[in-house]
Scaffold this active site. Structure first.
Site, mmCIF file in Angstrom:
data_model
loop_
_atom_site.group_PDB
_atom_site.id
_atom_site.type_symbol
_atom_site.label_atom_id
_atom_site.label_comp_id
_atom_site.label_asym_id
_atom_site.label_seq_id
_atom_site.Cartn_x
_atom_site.Cartn_y
_atom_site.Cartn_z
ATOM 1 N N LYS A 124 -5.626 -16.679 -1.764
ATOM 2 C CA LYS A 124 -4.513 -15.745 -1.966
ATOM 3 C C LYS A 124 -3.233 -16.502 -2.368
ATOM 4 O O LYS A 124 -2.574 -16.152 -3.345
ATOM 5 C CB LYS A 124 -4.281 -14.941 -0.677
ATOM 6 C CG LYS A 124 -3.498 -13.682 -0.906
ATOM 7 C CD LYS A 124 -3.351 -12.882 0.349
ATOM 8 C CE LYS A 124 -1.968 -13.112 0.903
ATOM 9 N NZ LYS A 124 -1.783 -12.718 2.275
ATOM 10 N N ASP A 131 -4.006 -8.878 -1.064
ATOM 11 C CA ASP A 131 -3.517 -8.839 0.320
ATOM 12 C C ASP A 131 -3.936 -7.503 0.929
ATOM 13 O O ASP A 131 -4.678 -6.731 0.312
ATOM 14 C CB ASP A 131 -1.989 -9.030 0.366
ATOM 15 C CG ASP A 131 -1.260 -7.815 -0.189
ATOM 16 O OD1 ASP A 131 -1.909 -6.954 -0.839
ATOM 17 O OD2 ASP A 131 -0.055 -7.700 0.035
#
Ligand code: SF4
Length: 213
Positions: free
Chosen positions: A122, A140
């Site tokens: 991420k 997310d």
């Protein structure tokens, strides 16, 4: 049933109108401080991170600054942030690695970023998207929820959703789609009570339990 291809185009043109130039809400002054801010934001709100980095980045903003500080001083600076022990060690180690291996410059490839201490998939994708304008999507909790609820790209975990989003989002929309989906999830398609009655992409969304006013 998933969203039809032609509707996906329309969906993103609507999000594009609402969020024409979306950017991270984390404050930073260069690519390195963006990396630090993203690392600090794990399980912490952007607002909290900004409160802490406001003072830090005035004085410390290069890898060499954090190497000089050392782990204990970094811990003191970030102690109001969750998981600060681990984060301080990661910040110190990644600063050292960037300083020695990349002459102080944050690398711009996924593999090189992913190799840095504390940098996961991420974080690497956020840096590539925000700092290097690459067409990446960092899934997310907001993006995960929106993608699954709408059935734009379903998946059991963030990696699966990321892969499926890349398959369906038209190329021209991919880079900005990261923040557009994130903001849509944060402000409209909220976790507990989505605001379906005022949602601009309602007609394309396949969520079964849409809310009414
Ligand atoms: S209609 Fe509701 S569930 Fe669907 S994207 Fe909009 S807010 Fe989310």
């Amino acid at each position: 049933m998933s969203i039809k291809r032609e509707n996906i185009n329309q969906l993103f043109s609507l999000l594009q109108k609402k969020y024409p130039d979306p950017k991270t809400s984390l404050n930073y002054r260069n690519t390195f401080t963006l990396l630090i801010a993203v690392l600090l934001s794990a399980q912490c709100t952007d607002k909290n991170v900004n409160n802490v980095t406001k003072k830090i980045f005035k004085q410390y903003y290069r890898p060499s600054d954090f190497v000089k500080l050392g782990v204990q001083k970094i811990k003191k600076l970030i102690k109001s942030i969750g998981l600060y022990n681990t984060k301080a060690k990661n910040i110190y180690n990644l600063s050292k690695q960037i300083l020695h291996k990349y002459k102080g410059r944050v690398p711009n490839t996924f593999d090189a970023l992913y190799e840095l201490p504390g940098v996961g998939r991420k974080t690497a994708n956020v840096i590539l998207n925000e700092a290097f304008q690459k067409p990446t999507i960092a899934v997310d909790t907001h993006i995960f929820r929106v993608a699954n609820r709408t059935k734009l790209a379903c998946g059991k975990n963030p990696d699966e959703v990321e892969k499926n989003l890349h398959k369906v989002i038209p190329k021209k929309y991919i880079r900005k789609s990261h923040h557009q989906l994130l903001f849509h999830g944060r402000y409209t398609c909220k976790a507990r009570k989505p605001l379906c009655f005022e949602c601009m992409i309602n007609k394309f969304c396949k969520f079964k339990n849409k809310t009414k006013l």
